[in-house]
Design an enzyme around this catalytic site. Structure first.
Site, short mmCIF file in Angstrom:
data_model
loop_
_atom_site.label_atom_id
_atom_site.label_comp_id
_atom_site.label_asym_id
_atom_site.label_seq_id
_atom_site.Cartn_x
_atom_site.Cartn_y
_atom_site.Cartn_z
N ASP A 57 0.87 -1.17 0.00
CA ASP A 57 0.00 0.00 0.00
C ASP A 57 0.91 1.23 0.00
O ASP A 57 2.11 1.13 0.32
CB ASP A 57 -0.89 -0.04 1.24
N ASP A 112 -1.99 -1.02 5.69
CA ASP A 112 -2.31 -0.52 7.03
C ASP A 112 -3.79 -0.32 7.29
O ASP A 112 -4.18 -0.07 8.43
CB ASP A 112 -1.59 0.82 7.27
N ASP A 159 -0.16 5.02 1.03
CA ASP A 159 -0.38 5.96 2.13
C ASP A 159 -0.14 5.30 3.47
O ASP A 159 -0.70 4.23 3.77
CB ASP A 159 -1.80 6.52 2.09
N SER A 217 -2.69 1.23 -4.61
CA SER A 217 -3.11 2.34 -3.76
C SER A 217 -4.51 2.81 -4.10
O SER A 217 -4.90 2.85 -5.28
CB SER A 217 -2.13 3.51 -3.92
N GLY A 218 -5.23 3.19 -3.06
CA GLY A 218 -6.50 3.89 -3.24
C GLY A 218 -6.26 5.35 -3.53
O GLY A 218 -7.22 6.12 -3.67
N ARG A 236 -14.25 12.51 -0.79
CA ARG A 236 -12.99 13.22 -0.56
C ARG A 236 -12.51 13.92 -1.82
O ARG A 236 -12.05 15.06 -1.78
CB ARG A 236 -11.94 12.24 -0.03
#
Length: 411
Positions: A187, A343, A189, A275-276, A232
């Site tokens: 991941d 995470d 972030d 990644s998102g 967001r």
């Protein structure tokens, strides 16, 4: 004529280490025709413990010559020796069934004692203990033999110790597959980099408080990730696309990230990120780090301005697992030989799909499903769970002149 029955003899040498001790011992043993069964040696702060298991006819083991010659030779070099005879000639046992890693800053005697008590209470035998790291954390590896059916109880007990004693304790099956990992995916972030990219973008729009609240809820698993992402990103509408390059230039790697990726490349791993977050921000970093694979969301840009929308498939919880599988297929790697590190709750499916799923400073929802959890903010601790020691890392770095230790502030 039948040969005389053989017995075993264990010779243990202790004292200050020096060159030639092993050669001295085996020179003596060769004169008595013994057969070697096993040798184990450890040196801690220049103190040597050397164990040599041999077999020989009973008359050799019981006669005075072997004992006299061994004791004389070892004492001549200033070390101590003990000799124990047994009627049994042991068969080399099956290898350990599991390996336990204990990582901490520090590992107190109380913490390690708690691990040892729980292990003993379940009838688990410790076959070997070795140090794997002195930086950035202290790391110990225990190879153990777990009775049939005790695997789940062992993991539960050691998870409790980890929480109570503030150390990381990870249990892995000690199998051939453990040494055969070939693809690792991170991941981004709060894993590969510090902080959350969307919050850095939101700061440019003055919406950091609103976005942070949505992010926290999503990472705890309280919101659908796709909906939270759309909410967001909507706060970014109207920002110039130049903020993407600005934020990309502000990314800070997690401590130990370069060491981790450099070491994995030396070992032949394929490395990627899922990644998102946003591809245009991540790609420059991925190129710098020489990553093989990247999967992330795409921000929509019209006339040089962010529209507040994403385009294309959303990389959410399910999308991350799909990306891992696609990377594995492209690399020709079975899923059992993959590693995933993350995470947040949206990493759950990815870690569950991987051969080894590692929760890194993770939320509770992810720690519950991960194969192993790490709670120290140093990404290179991942290497220890892959069987790589700090000594091996720094020996490889030394060849390229890259050994560097940064002072770590007390926790």
């Amino acid at each position: 004529m039948n040969s005389p029955p053989k017995v075993s003899v264990l010779i243990t040498v202790t004292g200050v280490d020096q060159p030639g001790v092993t050669a001295t011992l085996f020179e003596v043993l060769s004169g008595h025709g013994v057969e070697l069964l096993n040798v184990e040696q450890v040196v801690i702060r220049h103190r040597l413990t050397l164990g040599v298991l041999v077999c020989c006819p009973a008359d050799v083991a019981d006669g005075p010559a072997l004992r006299h010659d061994v004791e004389a030779a070892i004492r001549k070099v200033g070390l101590d020796v003990s000799i124990e005879r047994s009627d049994d000639v042991p068969i080399i046992r099956e290898p350990s069934t599991h390996t336990i890693f204990v990582l901490g800053r520090p590992i107190t005697a109380a913490a390690f004692g708690a691990v040892a008590r729980e292990v003993a209470a379940l009838g688990v035998n410790i076959d070997l203990i070795r140090g794997v790291s002195d930086y950035p954390v202290i790391g110990l590896e225990l190879r153990v033999s777990v009775p049939p059916g005790a695997d789940g109880a062992l993991r539960t007990a050691l998870n409790r110790v980890s929480s109570e004693e503030h150390v990381d304790v990870a249990v892995e099956d000690y199998t051939l597959e453990r040494r055969a990992k070939r693809l690792i995916v991170f991941d981004v972030d709060s894993t590969l980099v510090q902080g959350e990219v969307i919050e850095m973008l939101a700061a440019k729009a003055g919406a950091e408080g609103q976005v942070a609240a949505i992010t926290d809820a999503a990472m705890r698993g309280e919101l659908d990730f796709a909906q939270s992402l759309q909410q967001r990103v909507a706060t970014l509408a109207g920002l110039p696309a130049t903020v993407i390059d600005e934020v990309a230039g502000q990314l800070e790697l997690m401590p130990g990230a370069r060491t981790t990726l450099r070491t994995l490349r030396r070992l032949g791993y394929a490395c990627g990120v899922v990644s998102g977050g946003f591809r245009r921000i991540i790609e420059p970093l991925a190129e710098e780090l020489m990553l093989d694979y990247v999967a992330a969301n795409e921000l929509e840009i019209v006339d040089g301005t962010l529209t507040g929308r994403v385009v294309g498939p959303i990389i959410d919880r399910a999308g991350k697992a799909t990306a891992l599988r696609e990377f594995a297929q492209r690399a020709g790697v079975p899923m059992a030989q993959t590693v995933a590190v993350g995470d947040g709750a949206n990493d759950i499916d990815m870690l569950a799909a991987a051969g080894l799923g590692i929760a890194f400073n993770a939320k509770p929802a992810l720690r519950e499903v991960a194969d192993a959890s790490l709670s120290h903010p140093y990404l290179d601790t991942v290497l220890f769970l892959l069987g790589v020691t700090r000594g091996e890392i720094e020996a490889a770095d030394a060849i390229d002149g890259e050994v560097r230790r940064v002072e770590i502030p007390p926790e």
